[in-house]
Every structure is written in C-alpha cells, then in structure tokens.
Design a protein around this motif. Structure first.
Motif, PDB file in Angstrom:
ATOM      1  N   VAL A  16      24.135 -74.380 -76.200  1.00 54.61           N
ATOM      2  CA  VAL A  16      24.142 -73.215 -75.137  1.00 54.61           C
ATOM      3  C   VAL A  16      22.979 -72.150 -75.562  1.00 54.61           C
ATOM      4  O   VAL A  16      22.958 -71.909 -76.974  1.00 54.61           O
ATOM      5  N   ARG A  17      22.320 -71.635 -74.743  1.00 49.15           N
ATOM      6  CA  ARG A  17      21.615 -70.637 -75.000  1.00 49.15           C
ATOM      7  C   ARG A  17      22.077 -69.340 -74.386  1.00 49.15           C
ATOM      8  O   ARG A  17      22.260 -69.408 -72.932  1.00 49.15           O
ATOM      9  N   PHE A  18      22.030 -68.236 -74.938  1.00 47.60           N
ATOM     10  CA  PHE A  18      22.308 -66.824 -74.524  1.00 47.60           C
ATOM     11  C   PHE A  18      21.018 -66.220 -74.453  1.00 47.60           C
ATOM     12  O   PHE A  18      20.355 -65.947 -75.529  1.00 47.60           O
ATOM     13  N   VAL A  19      20.665 -65.502 -73.256  1.00 49.69           N
ATOM     14  CA  VAL A  19      19.653 -64.631 -72.920  1.00 49.69           C
ATOM     15  C   VAL A  19      19.832 -63.608 -72.042  1.00 49.69           C
ATOM     16  O   VAL A  19      20.613 -63.789 -71.222  1.00 49.69           O
ATOM     17  N   GLY A  20      19.320 -62.436 -72.685  1.00 50.72           N
ATOM     18  CA  GLY A  20      19.407 -61.088 -71.881  1.00 50.72           C
ATOM     19  C   GLY A  20      18.099 -60.733 -71.735  1.00 50.72           C
ATOM     20  O   GLY A  20      17.184 -60.812 -72.541  1.00 50.72           O
ATOM     21  N   PHE A  21      17.933 -60.236 -70.572  1.00 50.42           N
ATOM     22  CA  PHE A  21      16.460 -59.431 -70.298  1.00 50.42           C
ATOM     23  C   PHE A  21      16.756 -58.507 -69.112  1.00 50.42           C
ATOM     24  O   PHE A  21      17.726 -58.422 -68.476  1.00 50.42           O
ATOM     25  N   THR A  22      15.689 -57.718 -69.090  1.00 48.05           N
ATOM     26  CA  THR A  22      15.529 -56.595 -67.973  1.00 48.05           C
ATOM     27  C   THR A  22      14.411 -56.791 -67.188  1.00 48.05           C
ATOM     28  O   THR A  22      13.308 -57.454 -67.546  1.00 48.05           O
ATOM     29  N   THR A  23      14.334 -56.378 -65.893  1.00 49.28           N
ATOM     30  CA  THR A  23      13.337 -56.338 -65.102  1.00 49.28           C
ATOM     31  C   THR A  23      13.078 -54.959 -64.453  1.00 49.28           C
ATOM     32  O   THR A  23      14.073 -54.035 -65.173  1.00 49.28           O
ATOM     33  N   GLU A  24      12.232 -54.647 -63.773  1.00 48.95           N
ATOM     34  CA  GLU A  24      12.171 -53.290 -63.275  1.00 48.95           C
ATOM     35  C   GLU A  24      13.420 -52.813 -62.412  1.00 48.95           C
ATOM     36  O   GLU A  24      13.691 -51.545 -62.513  1.00 48.95           O
ATOM     37  N   HIS A  25      14.090 -53.728 -62.114  1.00 49.80           N
ATOM     38  CA  HIS A  25      15.184 -53.337 -61.247  1.00 49.80           C
ATOM     39  C   HIS A  25      16.527 -53.244 -61.834  1.00 49.80           C
ATOM     40  O   HIS A  25      17.461 -52.860 -61.407  1.00 49.80           O
ATOM     41  N   THR A  26      16.858 -54.337 -62.561  1.00 48.10           N
ATOM     42  CA  THR A  26      18.270 -54.447 -63.093  1.00 48.10           C
ATOM     43  C   THR A  26      18.293 -55.304 -64.577  1.00 48.10           C
ATOM     44  O   THR A  26      17.171 -55.621 -65.281  1.00 48.10           O
ATOM     45  N   ARG A  27      19.306 -55.302 -65.206  1.00 46.09           N
ATOM     46  CA  ARG A  27      19.642 -56.204 -66.497  1.00 46.09           C
ATOM     47  C   ARG A  27      20.363 -57.473 -66.094  1.00 46.09           C
ATOM     48  O   ARG A  27      21.170 -57.518 -65.583  1.00 46.09           O
ATOM     49  N   TYR A  28      19.915 -58.434 -66.860  1.00 43.11           N
ATOM     50  CA  TYR A  28      20.584 -59.850 -66.792  1.00 43.11           C
ATOM     51  C   TYR A  28      21.046 -60.290 -68.187  1.00 43.11           C
ATOM     52  O   TYR A  28      20.331 -60.149 -69.026  1.00 43.11           O
ATOM     53  N   ASP A  29      22.363 -60.921 -68.192  1.00 37.87           N
ATOM     54  CA  ASP A  29      22.936 -61.478 -69.229  1.00 37.87           C
ATOM     55  C   ASP A  29      23.233 -62.875 -68.703  1.00 37.87           C
ATOM     56  O   ASP A  29      24.376 -63.079 -67.886  1.00 37.87           O
TER      57      ASP A  29
END
Length: 99
Positions: A16-29
């Motif tokens: 299992v890989r957990f990844v969080g990142f942001t773009t110019e528009h939003t955050r993802y987890d």
C-alpha cells in the motif's frame, strides 16, 4: 443461513502506498493498494472522501472517468489527477483473474 453464496474470500499481503500532493487547484490524499486480485489493477482510494476505484492505464486516458469515480466537480482538476496517476501507477499488462 444459506442466503449468501460466497464468491471469493481471499487473504493477501499487499503493498500500500499513501501519497498526498497539491496542484494549483486542490489537495489530494490517496491510498493505492497493489494487489494480485481484480486483474492486477491497483485500488485507488481517496482518503478525503472514501471513494475508490480500480484503475488501469487505459482508464487514465479519460479524465471524465476519474471525474465521475471521485466526484470531482472541475474537469481541470480531473486532468491534473490523471497526469499524476499516469506517472504513479504501474503501466503493466494485467492478467486474467478467472481461469
């Protein structure tokens, strides 16, 4: 109590890989579950909403598919997510599960 017909009941140690990142528009987890089940497609789970879907590289050619699966309102956000997942998910050939 024979009202249920068991289709499968598998136990598997998975990566299992957990990844969080942001773009110019939003955050993802996201949590990405790599399994041999489901034709080898990774199970991608949005940790913010709990929505999940099985994905393969062909699914990432259609941002509308991700937009629908994760209930993303903005098409540009779905395109950003597609681009991220294209570099994150393996581009392997999937096997037939039921032989």
């Amino acid at each position: 109590m024979n009202q249920f017909e068991r289709l499968y009941d598998e136990h598997e140690n998975v990566k299992v890989r957990f990844v969080g990142f942001t773009t110019e528009h939003t955050r993802y987890d996201f949590g990405i579950v790599y399994t041999n089940l489901f034709f080898g497609k990774p199970l991608v789970v949005c940790m913010q909403t709990g929505r999940s879907t099985l994905l393969d590289p062909k699914d990432l050619e259609d941002p509308e598919h991700l937009q629908h699966a994760f209930k993303i309102e903005n098409h540009l956000q779905a395109e950003d997510l597609c681009e991220f997942l294209k570099i994150t998910l393996p581009s392997t050939t999937f096997h037939t599960q039921y032989e």
